[in-house]
Design a protein around this motif. Structure first.
Motif, short mmCIF file in Angstrom:
data_model
loop_
_atom_site.label_atom_id
_atom_site.label_comp_id
_atom_site.label_asym_id
_atom_site.label_seq_id
_atom_site.Cartn_x
_atom_site.Cartn_y
_atom_site.Cartn_z
N SER A 56 -22.35 -18.37 4.51
CA SER A 56 -22.15 -17.03 3.69
C SER A 56 -20.93 -17.17 2.78
O SER A 56 -21.00 -16.56 1.82
N ASN A 57 -20.11 -18.09 3.00
CA ASN A 57 -19.00 -18.35 2.11
C ASN A 57 -19.40 -19.52 1.13
O ASN A 57 -18.16 -19.94 0.38
N VAL A 58 -20.47 -20.15 0.92
CA VAL A 58 -20.68 -21.02 0.17
C VAL A 58 -21.32 -20.46 -1.07
O VAL A 58 -22.64 -19.81 -1.00
N GLU A 59 -21.03 -20.86 -2.45
CA GLU A 59 -21.45 -20.37 -3.48
C GLU A 59 -22.82 -21.34 -3.91
O GLU A 59 -22.95 -22.50 -3.77
N PRO A 60 -23.89 -20.61 -4.51
CA PRO A 60 -24.98 -21.29 -4.82
C PRO A 60 -24.64 -22.47 -5.92
O PRO A 60 -23.93 -21.98 -6.71
N MET A 61 -25.40 -23.42 -5.85
CA MET A 61 -25.00 -24.63 -6.92
C MET A 61 -26.48 -25.15 -7.37
O MET A 61 -27.49 -24.84 -6.74
N THR A 62 -26.56 -25.63 -8.44
CA THR A 62 -27.78 -26.20 -8.73
C THR A 62 -27.88 -28.07 -8.87
O THR A 62 -28.76 -28.61 -8.76
#
Length: 95
Positions: free
Chosen positions: A47-53
């Protein structure tokens, strides 16, 4: 979710893969194990992890977006078998 022999046969049919009954029996536990791993991933709290590519930060190196006419017409037409009035000349096609 559990995969049985009929589900494996349906997946193979939809994938247009021909498998024998022996192969079907072999795939049942493998697919169930894969689904078990997916269920384990759903238990992870992100829940506290930002999406990344990507894993590392990447920045694209872009050139300036400038509109030009290229100014290479003579060089391009030098490759043409036949050129007329600054254009490629092609045979006339009449149907």
């Amino acid at each position: 979710m559990s995969v049985d022999k009929e589900t494996v046969q349906k997946i193979a049919n939809l994938s247009r893969i021909a498998i024998t009954d022996e192969e079907c029996e072999h795939f049942v536990p493998e697919l169930n194990q894969i689904l078990g791993w997916v269920e384990q991933l759903s238990e992870v709290d992100c829940s506290n992890v930002e999406p990344m590519t990507a894993v590392i930060p990447n920045k694209l190196r872009l050139r300036a977006d400038e509109v030009t006419d290229g100014d290479k017409r003579d060089k391009v037409l030098a490759n043409a078998p036949v050129a007329e009035h600054g254009f490629f000349a092609v045979p006339k096609v009449i149907e």
